[in-house]
Write an enzyme that holds these catalytic residues in place. Structure first.
Site, short mmCIF file in Angstrom:
data_model
loop_
_atom_site.label_atom_id
_atom_site.label_comp_id
_atom_site.label_asym_id
_atom_site.label_seq_id
_atom_site.Cartn_x
_atom_site.Cartn_y
_atom_site.Cartn_z
N PRO A 123 -2.51 0.33 19.09
CA PRO A 123 -2.41 -0.19 17.71
C PRO A 123 -2.61 0.85 16.60
O PRO A 123 -2.39 0.54 15.43
CB PRO A 123 -3.51 -1.25 17.64
CG PRO A 123 -4.48 -0.87 18.70
CD PRO A 123 -3.69 -0.21 19.78
N HIS A 181 0.85 -1.19 0.00
CA HIS A 181 0.00 0.00 0.00
C HIS A 181 0.88 1.24 0.00
O HIS A 181 1.71 1.40 0.88
CB HIS A 181 -0.89 0.04 1.25
CG HIS A 181 -1.99 -0.96 1.24
ND1 HIS A 181 -3.03 -0.94 2.14
CD2 HIS A 181 -2.22 -2.03 0.44
CE1 HIS A 181 -3.86 -1.94 1.89
NE2 HIS A 181 -3.38 -2.63 0.88
N LYS A 239 2.50 -0.16 14.90
CA LYS A 239 3.94 -0.23 15.12
C LYS A 239 4.44 -1.45 15.90
O LYS A 239 5.64 -1.74 15.91
CB LYS A 239 4.41 1.04 15.88
CG LYS A 239 4.35 2.30 15.03
CD LYS A 239 5.51 2.34 14.05
CE LYS A 239 5.33 3.32 12.95
NZ LYS A 239 5.06 2.73 11.63
N TYR A 269 -8.65 5.23 8.20
CA TYR A 269 -8.75 5.56 9.63
C TYR A 269 -9.79 6.67 9.74
O TYR A 269 -9.62 7.72 9.11
CB TYR A 269 -7.42 6.11 10.15
CG TYR A 269 -6.30 5.09 10.30
CD1 TYR A 269 -5.52 4.71 9.21
CD2 TYR A 269 -6.01 4.55 11.55
CE1 TYR A 269 -4.48 3.81 9.37
CE2 TYR A 269 -4.96 3.64 11.71
CZ TYR A 269 -4.20 3.27 10.62
OH TYR A 269 -3.18 2.38 10.78
N TYR A 326 4.79 6.50 9.47
CA TYR A 326 3.93 5.34 9.22
C TYR A 326 4.67 4.26 8.43
O TYR A 326 4.55 3.07 8.72
CB TYR A 326 2.66 5.78 8.47
CG TYR A 326 1.55 4.76 8.55
CD1 TYR A 326 0.67 4.74 9.64
CD2 TYR A 326 1.37 3.81 7.55
CE1 TYR A 326 -0.34 3.80 9.73
CE2 TYR A 326 0.35 2.87 7.63
CZ TYR A 326 -0.50 2.87 8.72
OH TYR A 326 -1.50 1.93 8.81
C1 PHB Z 1 -4.81 -4.43 11.09
O1 PHB Z 1 -4.99 -4.63 9.88
O2 PHB Z 1 -4.99 -5.33 11.92
C2 PHB Z 1 -4.38 -3.10 11.55
C3 PHB Z 1 -4.09 -2.12 10.61
C4 PHB Z 1 -3.69 -0.86 11.03
C5 PHB Z 1 -3.59 -0.59 12.38
C6 PHB Z 1 -3.86 -1.57 13.32
C7 PHB Z 1 -4.26 -2.83 12.90
O3 PHB Z 1 -3.23 0.65 12.79
#
Ligand code: PHB
Ligand code: APR
Length: 394
Positions: A296, A75, A300, A204, A388
């Protein structure tokens, strides 16, 4: 008591322990890995799924990236959604081509487990009553029970890769450890659903009902999260209610929303920031979640585990090659510098994107202004993107 001997005794077969074992193997260093849970549990449990560019490169350079290259989803951007609109951040453009790879942590565990088996070195699941001794001497040891028999590993070094609830950090005298942390007044309710992802990249979202995240595991599987209470009762969340809430929080005014499907798994994950310093105590080295936890939101956790063990394997490699202890001495400070940057980023992403019931109207407006800034300013987008996709490993 059955006596065993190795160079590095590794406690825990999560990503930190398995990757450390593999990197040491590449350096020609022997290790024994012991794990409390069963192999099925470790390779099946649903965990995080975002690999930084550097973590993916590390796996590939270490010869365990074949499936990641094929099945991992590269991505180059992410979306931040607020006030009904999705805003794309082009991370590759902002970082000279760096990206992230969506690949489940359990897939990483599968690949590393297979590499360990191929190496012929020791890995034992389902051990009990692990304890560590003598790490302030030249001859540390680890004791454990397996199939009812007591075992002792004599080793040169112990690697505590046993996660947040592990025994290694908890064996240290409290006065030797400095703890920094905070818990957040919310958690994530996560689901895995049999539904093709309706967007090619992660979304997000900050909504007035709370945070939500759209992610994925494969072209057929969507992974989604909802901000919830830390003590949220899953019984109050039948599938219909989860979909309804996800739709409310994720759908944007252009008509985008996640595809729905059969829910394969549901769980609630608490959110905390935590660091235990230092990461070295004599000949005991902590790595990964054993030493630090991030919320989460920044994706990271797995990546910090990878950078810790990269530092540790290089330090042990140098020690066994030429007896030099400099990198071992530097391990804790060097790892912690990167850990703290990831802590800052994870805390920042978390506070920017979650609804905090303790916040007042001013704080909410400021939060929207922050999202507006981050999605509009090239400088802010570059800062988010470099964090990121991962700060440099060295
Ligand atoms: C996930 O796909 O489990 C995931 C993706 C991004 C995050 C946390 C978990 O910030
Ligand atoms: N003896 C042996 N093994 C143990 C013990 C013990 N006393 N205690 C815990 N373990 C094992 C756990 O069962 C687990 O498999 O140590 C392993 C630690 O693995 P993780 O918790 O996955 O931690 P780590 O390898 O540091 O990886 C960090 O995992 O928790 C996620 O999101 C986090 O992505 C991050 C990554």
């Amino acid at each position: 008591m059955k006596q065993l001997r190795t160079q590095v005794g590794i406690v825990g077969a999560g990503p930190a322990g398995l990757l450390l074992g593999h990197l040491l193997h590449l350096e020609g260093i022997d290790s024994i890995i012991i794990e409390r849970r069963s192999q099925e549990y470790v390779v099946e449990r649903v965990r995080a799924g975002v690999l930084e560019q550097g973590t993916a490169d590390l796996m590939t350079e270490a010869g365990v990236g074949e499936r990641l290259q094929k099945e991992g989803m590269r991505h180059e951007g992410i979306f931040l959604a607020f006030e009904g609109a999705r805003h794309r951040i082009d991370m590759a453009e902002a970082t000279n081509g760096r990206a992230i790879y969506v690949y489940g942590q359990n897939e990483v565990a599968k690949d590393l487990n297979a590499a360990r088996r191929a190496s012929g070195r020791s890995l034992t699941y389902g051990v009990d009553n692990v304890s560590v001794y003598g790490y302030h001497s030249q001859a540390p040891s680890i004791r454990f029970e397996a199939q009812g028999e007591l075992h002792e590993i004599a080793c040169d070094f112990i690697a505590g890769c046993d996660g947040f609830h592990g025994v290694c950090r908890q064996s240290l005298p409290p006065e030797d450890v400095r703890i920094y942390g905070r818990t957040y007044p919310f958690a994530w309710l996560g689901i895995l659903a049999e539904a093709p992802p309706s967007c090619d990249e992660l979304v997000y979202s900050l909504h007035e009902r709370g945070f939500a995240l759209f992610s994925m595991r494969s072209p057929k599987i969507t992974r989604l999260y909802l901000q919830c209470e830390p003590d949220e009762d899953l019984l109050q969340w039948p599938d219909d209610r989860i979909w309804e809430e996800l739709n409310l929080r994720l759908q944007t005014s252009d008509g985008w929303k996640p595809n729905t499907g059969h829910i394969l798994e549901k769980s609630v994950t608490g959110m905390r920031s935590f660091v235990a310093e230092p990461m070295r105590h004599g000949r005991l080295f902590l790595a990964g979640d054993a030493a630090h936890i991030v919320p989460p939101t920044g994706a990271k956790g797995l990546n910090l585990a990878a950078s810790d063990v990269r530092n540790l394997s290089a330090a042990l490699g140098a020690f066994y090659k030429n007896g030099k202890e400099r990198l071992l001495m530097e391990y804790s400070a060097k790892s912690l510098r990167r850990v703290w940057k990831a802590q800052r980023f994870s805390w920042w992403m978390t506070s920017m994107l979650h609804l905090d019931l303790g916040a007042n109207a001013f704080d909410r407006r400021r939060q929207i202004a922050e999202l507006d800034y981050v999605t509009g300013s090239p400088a802010a987008m570059a800062s988010l993107s470099e964090n990121y996709t991962g700060m440099p490993l060295d």
